[in-house]
Design a protein around this motif. Structure first.
Motif, PDB file in Angstrom:
ATOM      1  N   SER A   7       0.806  -1.221   0.000  1.00 36.22           N
ATOM      2  CA  SER A   7       0.000   0.000   0.000  1.00 36.22           C
ATOM      3  C   SER A   7       0.835   1.264   0.000  1.00 36.22           C
ATOM      4  O   SER A   7       2.014   1.263   0.361  1.00 36.22           O
ATOM      5  N   SER A   8       0.186   2.346  -0.367  1.00 37.28           N
ATOM      6  CA  SER A   8       0.657   3.698  -0.106  1.00 37.28           C
ATOM      7  C   SER A   8      -0.578   4.514   0.233  1.00 37.28           C
ATOM      8  O   SER A   8      -1.708   4.059   0.039  1.00 37.28           O
ATOM      9  N   SER A   9      -0.385   5.721   0.770  1.00 33.16           N
ATOM     10  CA  SER A   9      -1.560   6.460   1.230  1.00 33.16           C
ATOM     11  C   SER A   9      -1.287   7.954   1.314  1.00 33.16           C
ATOM     12  O   SER A   9      -0.148   8.389   1.484  1.00 33.16           O
ATOM     13  N   LEU A  10      -2.367   8.720   1.189  1.00 29.26           N
ATOM     14  CA  LEU A  10      -2.326  10.177   1.316  1.00 29.26           C
ATOM     15  C   LEU A  10      -3.385  10.628   2.300  1.00 29.26           C
ATOM     16  O   LEU A  10      -4.459  10.016   2.406  1.00 29.26           O
ATOM     17  N   ARG A  11      -3.093  11.732   2.986  1.00 32.78           N
ATOM     18  CA  ARG A  11      -4.072  12.375   3.859  1.00 32.78           C
ATOM     19  C   ARG A  11      -4.283  13.795   3.357  1.00 32.78           C
ATOM     20  O   ARG A  11      -3.324  14.556   3.198  1.00 32.78           O
ATOM     21  N   VAL A  12      -5.535  14.132   3.089  1.00 30.52           N
ATOM     22  CA  VAL A  12      -5.886  15.473   2.613  1.00 30.52           C
ATOM     23  C   VAL A  12      -6.651  16.176   3.728  1.00 30.52           C
ATOM     24  O   VAL A  12      -7.664  15.665   4.224  1.00 30.52           O
ATOM     25  N   THR A  13      -6.145  17.331   4.127  1.00 30.20           N
ATOM     26  CA  THR A  13      -6.769  18.092   5.202  1.00 30.20           C
ATOM     27  C   THR A  13      -7.079  19.509   4.726  1.00 30.20           C
ATOM     28  O   THR A  13      -6.675  19.916   3.634  1.00 30.20           O
ATOM     29  N   ASP A  67      -2.570   1.557  -4.054  1.00 28.27           N
ATOM     30  CA  ASP A  67      -1.604   0.475  -4.172  1.00 28.27           C
ATOM     31  C   ASP A  67      -0.191   0.995  -3.912  1.00 28.27           C
ATOM     32  O   ASP A  67       0.073   2.206  -3.978  1.00 28.27           O
ATOM     33  N   GLU A  68       0.691   0.070  -3.662  1.00 29.81           N
ATOM     34  CA  GLU A  68       2.073   0.410  -3.339  1.00 29.81           C
ATOM     35  C   GLU A  68       2.707   1.287  -4.418  1.00 29.81           C
ATOM     36  O   GLU A  68       2.560   1.042  -5.612  1.00 29.81           O
ATOM     37  N   GLY A  69       3.386   2.357  -3.982  1.00 30.45           N
ATOM     38  CA  GLY A  69       4.123   3.216  -4.888  1.00 30.45           C
ATOM     39  C   GLY A  69       3.305   4.247  -5.631  1.00 30.45           C
ATOM     40  O   GLY A  69       3.859   5.048  -6.393  1.00 30.45           O
ATOM     41  N   GLN A  70       1.987   4.285  -5.405  1.00 30.18           N
ATOM     42  CA  GLN A  70       1.122   5.190  -6.161  1.00 30.18           C
ATOM     43  C   GLN A  70       1.017   6.589  -5.555  1.00 30.18           C
ATOM     44  O   GLN A  70       0.700   7.551  -6.243  1.00 30.18           O
ATOM     45  N   ALA A  71       1.264   6.714  -4.255  1.00 30.66           N
ATOM     46  CA  ALA A  71       0.997   7.980  -3.559  1.00 30.66           C
ATOM     47  C   ALA A  71       1.798   9.173  -4.074  1.00 30.66           C
ATOM     48  O   ALA A  71       1.232  10.261  -4.239  1.00 30.66           O
ATOM     49  N   PRO A  72       3.108   9.044  -4.318  1.00 32.92           N
ATOM     50  CA  PRO A  72       3.850  10.240  -4.750  1.00 32.92           C
ATOM     51  C   PRO A  72       3.294  10.873  -6.030  1.00 32.92           C
ATOM     52  O   PRO A  72       3.183  12.104  -6.118  1.00 32.92           O
ATOM     53  N   ALA A  73       2.952  10.053  -7.016  1.00 27.86           N
ATOM     54  CA  ALA A  73       2.437  10.603  -8.268  1.00 27.86           C
ATOM     55  C   ALA A  73       1.071  11.242  -8.081  1.00 27.86           C
ATOM     56  O   ALA A  73       0.779  12.299  -8.646  1.00 27.86           O
ATOM     57  N   LEU A  74       0.210  10.612  -7.277  1.00 31.67           N
ATOM     58  CA  LEU A  74      -1.099  11.216  -7.049  1.00 31.67           C
ATOM     59  C   LEU A  74      -0.961  12.497  -6.237  1.00 31.67           C
ATOM     60  O   LEU A  74      -1.651  13.489  -6.506  1.00 31.67           O
ATOM     61  N   ALA A  75      -0.063  12.516  -5.265  1.00 30.53           N
ATOM     62  CA  ALA A  75       0.162  13.740  -4.486  1.00 30.53           C
ATOM     63  C   ALA A  75       0.612  14.880  -5.393  1.00 30.53           C
ATOM     64  O   ALA A  75       0.136  16.019  -5.270  1.00 30.53           O
ATOM     65  N   ASP A  85      -7.698  26.675  -3.254  1.00 29.29           N
ATOM     66  CA  ASP A  85      -8.271  25.720  -2.306  1.00 29.29           C
ATOM     67  C   ASP A  85      -7.462  25.682  -1.012  1.00 29.29           C
ATOM     68  O   ASP A  85      -6.232  25.653  -1.028  1.00 29.29           O
ATOM     69  N   GLN A  86      -8.163  25.638   0.091  1.00 30.64           N
ATOM     70  CA  GLN A  86      -7.510  25.516   1.392  1.00 30.64           C
ATOM     71  C   GLN A  86      -7.391  24.036   1.753  1.00 30.64           C
ATOM     72  O   GLN A  86      -8.208  23.472   2.467  1.00 30.64           O
ATOM     73  N   VAL A  87      -6.368  23.407   1.193  1.00 33.10           N
ATOM     74  CA  VAL A  87      -6.118  21.984   1.434  1.00 33.10           C
ATOM     75  C   VAL A  87      -4.616  21.749   1.553  1.00 33.10           C
ATOM     76  O   VAL A  87      -3.806  22.508   1.015  1.00 33.10           O
ATOM     77  N   GLU A  88      -4.267  20.687   2.236  1.00 35.88           N
ATOM     78  CA  GLU A  88      -2.893  20.226   2.317  1.00 35.88           C
ATOM     79  C   GLU A  88      -2.884  18.729   2.061  1.00 35.88           C
ATOM     80  O   GLU A  88      -3.791  18.005   2.479  1.00 35.88           O
ATOM     81  N   VAL A  89      -1.850  18.263   1.369  1.00 33.91           N
ATOM     82  CA  VAL A  89      -1.719  16.855   1.015  1.00 33.91           C
ATOM     83  C   VAL A  89      -0.447  16.308   1.651  1.00 33.91           C
ATOM     84  O   VAL A  89       0.646  16.852   1.435  1.00 33.91           O
ATOM     85  N   ALA A  90      -0.586  15.237   2.431  1.00 34.45           N
ATOM     86  CA  ALA A  90       0.558  14.623   3.094  1.00 34.45           C
ATOM     87  C   ALA A  90       0.641  13.148   2.714  1.00 34.45           C
ATOM     88  O   ALA A  90      -0.385  12.457   2.638  1.00 34.45           O
TER      89      ALA A  90
END
Length: 290
Positions: A7-13, A67-75, A85-90
């Motif tokens: 897996s990989s993952s992002l948090r949007v706040t 899925d694994e390795g996907q987070a950096p490109a989506l971020a 937009d008032q958002v942050e991506v981690a």
């Protein structure tokens, strides 16, 4: 029983997080409850899949499980679209880990009649859980802090390898966009449309990147490919499928003597094909039950 999910993952706040993510993905996050869980794709302007994710809508954030390795490109993609937009991506890929629990009834703290996404204590820490069908029978994806892995996994019983899960999902006709190599396809071609085994789109949710192509396909219903199974031992993975010497599609992973494939619709059940030069037979998938 449980299986580790690469897996990989992002948090949007931020206060605009739901509307911002809503405008990027095919699923209806705004229409989901809080807490809620939505399967979705992130498309390019041609309507082709760049990423598949499960989006958890929570009180303070949107958690995107990939899925694994996907987070950096989506971020990187999401940050390109941030204007006012008032958002942050981690990126939380190094912080969190995920397993799939095959039998939800065996998971302490999970409420079978509760919402699709739930948070509870397990192994001395807090976990995020979502109802996900990876094997043909709904189970639970469990997300937890990697540093709590030993304590969490001690609560779950016997581990089953990823190969077993792949064999079960392929037998059930459930695609995995990244692992099957279906990135770059149209979601209607690989079982992610409404009525498919893994619905990941709303046609009524409003604008998002690639929506024009999706609306055109809905109106005309003219996707030339669909998701089917190929039966054969040792089939090459992510390989070209040919029939009568002509390209007829592409295959995904092979497990349990079968593969899922993006296949031309005119091929009949039982038709002979070749996957990377290896003989196989087409097995059409039964329509998903409502």
């Amino acid at each position: 029983m449980w299986t580790r999910i690469p897996s990989s993952s992002l948090r949007v706040t931020g206060p605009d997080r739901v509307d911002f993510v809503q405008g990027q993905m095919t699923g209806d996050l705004r229409g989901a409850p809080t807490p809620g869980l939505v399967a979705a794709c992130f498309l390019n302007v041609r309507g082709q899949i760049e990423h598949f994710a499960r989006a958890y809508r929570r009180a303070d954030d949107v958690y995107l499980h990939l899925d694994e390795g996907q987070a950096p490109a989506l971020a990187a993609r999401l940050r390109r679209y941030i204007i006012f937009d008032q958002v942050e991506v981690a990126d939380l890929s190094e912080t969190l880990a995920t397993v799939h629990v095959w039998d939800a009834s065996a998971l302490s703290g999970w409420q079978p009649d509760g919402p699709e996404a739930q948070t509870f204590d397990l192994g001395g820490g807090t976990v995020l859980a979502g109802r996900v069908n990876r094997t043909g029978t709904p189970g639970v994806d469990l997300h937890y802090l990697a540093r709590h892995a030993d304590a969490v996994l001690a609560e779950l019983g016997r581990e089953r390898p990823l190969a077993d899960l792949d064999a079960a999902r392929i037998a059930a006709g459930i695609p995995d966009v990244a692992r099957d190599g279906f990135t770059g396809t149209l979601l209607q071609e690989i079982g992610l449309d409404l009525g498919g085994p893994l619905p990941a789109i709303s046609y009524r949710k409003g604008c998002y990147v690639g929506q024009e192509i999706m609306a055109r396909l809905e109106a005309r219903g003219n996707a030339r490919y669909h998701l089917a199974a190929l039966v054969g031992e040792g089939l090459p993975e992510r390989a070209e499928v040919t029939a009568g010497g002509k390209v007829a599609g592409q295959a995904g992973l092979n497990a349990g003597g079968a593969s899922l494939a993006r296949l031309r619709k005119e091929l009949a059940d039982g038709a002979a094909v070749e996957v990377g030069g290896v003989s196989a037979r087409v097995r059409l998938l039964a329509p998903a039950r409502a």
